[in-house]
Design a protein around this motif. Structure first.
Motif, mmCIF file in Angstrom:
data_model
loop_
_atom_site.group_PDB
_atom_site.id
_atom_site.type_symbol
_atom_site.label_atom_id
_atom_site.label_comp_id
_atom_site.label_asym_id
_atom_site.label_seq_id
_atom_site.Cartn_x
_atom_site.Cartn_y
_atom_site.Cartn_z
ATOM 1 N N TYR A 305 0.936 -1.354 -0.069
ATOM 2 C CA TYR A 305 0.044 0.009 -0.046
ATOM 3 C C TYR A 305 0.774 1.238 -0.051
ATOM 4 O O TYR A 305 0.665 2.156 -0.760
ATOM 5 C CB TYR A 305 -0.921 -0.044 1.174
ATOM 6 N N ALA A 306 1.840 1.216 0.764
ATOM 7 C CA ALA A 306 3.010 2.287 1.021
ATOM 8 C C ALA A 306 3.550 2.566 -0.339
ATOM 9 O O ALA A 306 3.604 3.965 -0.984
ATOM 10 C CB ALA A 306 3.995 2.248 1.926
ATOM 11 N N ASP A 309 1.223 4.078 -2.733
ATOM 12 C CA ASP A 309 0.843 5.535 -2.739
ATOM 13 C C ASP A 309 1.918 6.382 -3.203
ATOM 14 O O ASP A 309 1.814 7.309 -3.786
ATOM 15 C CB ASP A 309 0.871 5.657 -1.226
ATOM 16 N N GLU A 310 3.160 5.693 -3.093
ATOM 17 C CA GLU A 310 4.428 6.676 -3.665
ATOM 18 C C GLU A 310 4.443 6.502 -5.102
ATOM 19 O O GLU A 310 4.759 7.523 -5.707
ATOM 20 C CB GLU A 310 5.688 5.753 -3.026
ATOM 21 N N SER A 313 1.677 9.080 -6.191
ATOM 22 C CA SER A 313 2.048 10.505 -6.144
ATOM 23 C C SER A 313 3.110 11.174 -7.181
ATOM 24 O O SER A 313 3.053 12.053 -7.696
ATOM 25 C CB SER A 313 2.359 10.971 -4.754
#
Length: 318
Positions: A305-306, A309-310, A313
């Protein structure tokens, strides 16, 4: 490259070749699509969009053709978009429809187009609203969107229309089919076609019963009418038009039409955005950003998930 302003001006004059070119640009997801949509946007919002859906064999094309005749008699310009989500060949699967629509072929007040969604990302959600916008901008008062495929496309067509018409016919086990396909949630008007056949009244009764079962309508809510027709003889078609006009008036009175159109626009924007993001992610396959993140996820130093997100973005900034 097409001269978009001139194509749009010709489409406004109702020139069929210009309308056809614009819809081809939509179907082919042309690089000029942004320019086309920007030019069309201020010219739209006039057409009333009616979706027609139902199993094969219920007489969709005959019903569509009969509705075109009724609207033309009332002096309205009509666009017909026959969408085949399954066919890879635009027009190929619709030869029968073309023959049945031949009565209208020489009428300049009718524009008929068959369109395969050709497995575009987002399928119907991508191509149909933009093709509808072309017909709207070209001055159509009514746009009839007929689905040729079955299954999920039925529900998708309903999400493209101001009013959804579900067609059934006696003796086709349609009650069961309707319940299965979730069609009972999407109809604003139900039409039992081929009503001169045995079993038409029991089809109407069964439909009434099933609509009653799912009913959680409050006072003032729309109760979908059931209209019997024999479209091949144009019987009952005026009653269908009347039911459509009543539904339109009911929606306008309660602000439902504006809500439906805004929800449709939201879905369209979302589809375009998601498609653009998917394309950018696909471009990243060989990019080291994705590779680095994937290595970290695989080694357990970063959770997926992280990492996502990265990635997002990075995409939205880059």
């Amino acid at each position: 490259m097409h001269d978009v302003p001139s194509l749009v001006a010709q489409a406004r004059e109702g020139r069929p070749r210009a309308v056809a070119r614009l819809i081809s640009l939509v179907e082919g997801a042309s690089p000029q699509l942004r320019e086309v949509m920007a030019a069309l946007a201020p010219l739209t919002g006039h057409a009333y969009v009616v979706g027609l859906t139902g199993s094969p064999g219920v007489g969709k094309s005959t019903s569509t053709s009969a509705l075109v005749t009724a609207y033309r008699r009332a002096g309205k310009r009509v666009g017909v978009l026959a969408v085949d989500p399954s066919s890879p060949f635009s027009g190929g699967a619709l030869l029968g429809d073309r023959i049945r629509m031949a009565d209208h072929a020489s009428d300049p007040g009718v524009y008929i187009r068959s369109m395969a969604t050709r497995g575009h990302l987002g399928g119907l959600a991508w191509a149909a609203p933009q093709a509808i916008r072309v017909l709207d901008a070209a001055g159509c008062d009514v746009v009839l969107v007929e689905t040729v495929g079955v299954g999920q496309s039925e529900v998708e067509i309903a999400s493209q229309a101001d009013t959804s018409v579900v067609l059934l016919a006696p003796g086709m086990g349609d009650g069961i089919q309707a319940a299965k396909a979730g069609i009972l949630e999407i109809g604003d008007v139900y039409v039992v076609n081929k009503a001169d056949r045995d079993g038409a009244d029991s089809t109407v009764r069964e439909l009434n019963h099933m609509l009653g079962l799912g009913e959680s309508r409050g006072p003032g809510d729309w109760r979908p009418p059931i209209v019997k027709t024999v479209a091949s003889r144009a019987e009952g078609v005026d009653e269908v038009v009347e039911a459509l006009e009543k539904h339109r008036a009911w929606m306008e009175e309660r602000g439902v039409l504006a809500e439906r159109r805004a929800a449709r626009a939201a879905r369209e924007v979302e589809t375009i955005a998601v498609t653009a993001l998917r394309e950018r992610i696909a471009d990243l396959r060989g990019d080291q950003r994705l590779g680095v993140l994937a290595d970290r996820v695989a080694s357990g130093s970063l959770d997926p998930y992280a990492a996502a997100d990265e990635l997002v973005s990075g995409l939205t900034q880059g």
